[in-house]
Design an enzyme around this catalytic site. Structure first.
Site, PDB file in Angstrom:
ATOM      1  N   SER A   3       0.813  -1.269  -0.007  1.00  0.00           N
ATOM      2  CA  SER A   3       0.002  -0.062   0.026  1.00  0.00           C
ATOM      3  C   SER A   3       0.923   1.243  -0.081  1.00  0.00           C
ATOM      4  CB  SER A   3      -0.817   0.026   1.277  1.00  0.00           C
ATOM      5  OG  SER A   3      -1.607   1.276   1.433  1.00  0.00           O
TER       6      SER A   3
ATOM      7  N   HIS B 136      -1.416  -1.117  -4.366  1.00  0.00           N
ATOM      8  CA  HIS B 136      -2.310  -0.834  -3.610  1.00  0.00           C
ATOM      9  C   HIS B 136      -2.626   0.818  -3.505  1.00  0.00           C
ATOM     10  CE1 HIS B 136      -5.980  -1.891  -1.182  1.00  0.00           C
ATOM     11  NE2 HIS B 136      -5.684  -1.058  -0.592  1.00  0.00           N
TER      12      HIS B 136
ATOM     13  N   ASP C   3      -4.854   3.838  -1.982  1.00  0.00           N
ATOM     14  CA  ASP C   3      -5.887   4.086  -1.130  1.00  0.00           C
ATOM     15  C   ASP C   3      -6.392   5.431  -1.414  1.00  0.00           C
ATOM     16  OD1 ASP C   3      -6.040   1.662   0.613  1.00  0.00           O
ATOM     17  OD2 ASP C   3      -3.958   2.166   1.076  1.00  0.00           O
TER      18      ASP C   3
ATOM     19  N   MET D  58      -8.921   8.314  -0.283  1.00  0.00           N
ATOM     20  CA  MET D  58      -9.717   8.761   0.776  1.00  0.00           C
ATOM     21  C   MET D  58     -10.104  10.262   0.773  1.00  0.00           C
ATOM     22  SD  MET D  58      -7.357   7.687   3.710  1.00  0.00           S
ATOM     23  CE  MET D  58      -6.652   5.867   3.845  1.00  0.00           C
TER      24      MET D  58
ATOM     25  N   HIS E 234      -8.308   1.446  -4.353  1.00  0.00           N
ATOM     26  CA  HIS E 234      -9.256   1.139  -3.166  1.00  0.00           C
ATOM     27  C   HIS E 234      -9.944   2.337  -2.854  1.00  0.00           C
ATOM     28  CE1 HIS E 234      -9.775   0.014   1.235  1.00  0.00           C
ATOM     29  NE2 HIS E 234     -10.903  -0.066   0.602  1.00  0.00           N
TER      30      HIS E 234
ATOM     31  N   MET F  38     -12.097   4.713  -0.971  1.00  0.00           N
ATOM     32  CA  MET F  38     -12.754   4.998   0.302  1.00  0.00           C
ATOM     33  C   MET F  38     -13.404   6.263   0.323  1.00  0.00           C
ATOM     34  SD  MET F  38      -9.745   3.184   2.721  1.00  0.00           S
ATOM     35  CE  MET F  38      -8.556   3.490   1.339  1.00  0.00           C
TER      36      MET F  38
ATOM     37  N   MET G 278     -11.846  -5.801   4.619  1.00  0.00           N
ATOM     38  CA  MET G 278     -10.973  -4.842   5.417  1.00  0.00           C
ATOM     39  C   MET G 278     -11.035  -5.407   6.985  1.00  0.00           C
ATOM     40  SD  MET G 278     -10.181  -2.059   3.960  1.00  0.00           S
ATOM     41  CE  MET G 278      -9.479  -1.363   5.303  1.00  0.00           C
TER      42      MET G 278
ATOM     43  N   ASP H  42      -7.149  -6.612   3.616  1.00  0.00           N
ATOM     44  CA  ASP H  42      -6.313  -5.113   3.645  1.00  0.00           C
ATOM     45  C   ASP H  42      -6.544  -4.552   5.182  1.00  0.00           C
ATOM     46  OD1 ASP H  42      -5.326  -2.555   3.392  1.00  0.00           O
ATOM     47  OD2 ASP H  42      -7.146  -1.830   1.994  1.00  0.00           O
TER      48      ASP H  42
HETATM   49  C1  DX5 Z   1      -6.612   1.587   5.249  1.00  0.00           C
HETATM   50  C2  DX5 Z   1      -5.993   1.158   4.045  1.00  0.00           C
HETATM   51  C3  DX5 Z   1      -4.927   0.327   3.868  1.00  0.00           C
HETATM   52  C4  DX5 Z   1      -3.610   0.600   4.545  1.00  0.00           C
HETATM   53  C5  DX5 Z   1      -3.222  -0.744   5.212  1.00  0.00           C
HETATM   54  O1  DX5 Z   1      -7.685   2.238   5.298  1.00  0.00           O
HETATM   55  O2  DX5 Z   1      -7.164   0.753   3.222  1.00  0.00           O
HETATM   56  O3  DX5 Z   1      -4.616  -0.083   2.499  1.00  0.00           O
HETATM   57  O4  DX5 Z   1      -2.829   1.119   3.724  1.00  0.00           O
HETATM   58  O5  DX5 Z   1      -2.117  -0.347   6.078  1.00  0.00           O
HETATM   59  P1  DX5 Z   1      -1.336  -1.429   7.039  1.00  0.00           P
HETATM   60  O6  DX5 Z   1      -0.946  -2.648   6.152  1.00  0.00           O
HETATM   61  O7  DX5 Z   1      -0.229  -0.698   7.545  1.00  0.00           O
HETATM   62  O8  DX5 Z   1      -2.467  -2.055   7.920  1.00  0.00           O
HETATM   63 ZN    ZN Z   2      -6.563  -0.358   1.121  1.00  0.00          ZN
END
Ligand code: DX5
Ligand code: ZN
Length: 216
Positions: free
Chosen positions: A7, A32, A34, A36, A64, A66, A135, A173
């Site tokens: 990620s 990956h 993320d 947000m 991903h 969010m 998740m 994840d």
């Molecule tokens: C959290 C993200 C993850 C995050 C995971 O909302 O979706 O992808 O980066 O981080 P670790 O592997 O450190 O838990």
């Molecule tokens: Zn993620």
């Protein structure tokens, strides 16, 4: 083979290109990514231009989302070059339509489930997604501790997919590391996201090799 997706959230943003090259050299399969919006989750990250830069760095991008109303962003992230686009079941009133939109945009369609969301919501979507993202932390931040009740869902999802004869990726994840990964694969995960564990590993290749070797 288990697929591994570091990620980018845990990378050093001052040298993204080098950080992604590092994941490639380690044998990772995807970046990956993320996204947000500070509405679906209490945090903000990055958007289209950064995803374009990540694609250029070399690995296929697993986006991903969010974000609320993900349908507003699907075409933009597809155009920016994402290979997989995953939307949260909780973030839209029309998950079926959103999954169709992702496929129409030429990407693999993923559906993500928060720790408190029942996998029952997958039942009438069988065949409409290419990936389920489980998740195992509340989304929004890297470096959190894995929520064990969410881990239990993996085996249930594996069973549902097998019963329906659906061959979809099960991606996990949140809190994935060398210690937690074996039980995730044992329960049926086929793709593992790792943020802090990958970027904090002294030897990224050894870390990826270890996760890939967990194949059942
Ligand atoms: C959290 C993200 C993850 C995050 C995971 O909302 O979706 O992808 O980066 O981080 P670790 O592997 O450190 O838990
Ligand atoms: Zn993620």
């Amino acid at each position: 083979m288990i697929k591994v997706a570091p990620s980018l959230l845990a990378a050093d943003f001052g040298k993204l290109d080098a950080e992604i090259k590092r994941t490639m050299a380690a044998g990772a399969d995807y970046t990956h990514f993320d996204v947000m919006d500070n509405r679906f989750v209490p945090n903000m990250s990055f958007g289209y231009p950064v995803l374009e830069a990540a694609v250029k760095a070399g690995l296929p991008v697993d986006a991903h989302l969010m974000v609320v109303e993900p349908e507003k962003y699907i075409d933009g992230f597809a155009k920016a070059g994402a290979r997989i686009i995953t939307v949260h079941a909780e973030a839209t009133n029309h998950i079926h339509r959103a999954l169709q939109q992702i496929r129409q945009a030429g990407c693999l369609a993923g559906i993500a489930l928060n720790p408190g969301t029942t996998p029952e919501c997958l039942r009438y979507l069988m065949g409409d997604f290419d990936l389920v993202l489980v998740m195992t932390v509340n989304p929004g931040f890297g470096g959190q501790k894995m929520i064990m009740s969410a881990v239990e869902k993996i085996a249930e999802i594996r069973r549902m997919l097998d019963e329906a004869g659906v061959d979809a990726i099960i991606e996990v994840d949140g809190g994935v590391n060398e210690k937690t990964a074996p039980m995730l694969v044992e329960k049926g995960a086929t793709m593992l996201v790792a943020g802090s564990a990958f970027y904090g590993a002294p030897d990224g290749k050894a870390f990826v090799d270890h996760l890939k070797a967990l194949e059942k």
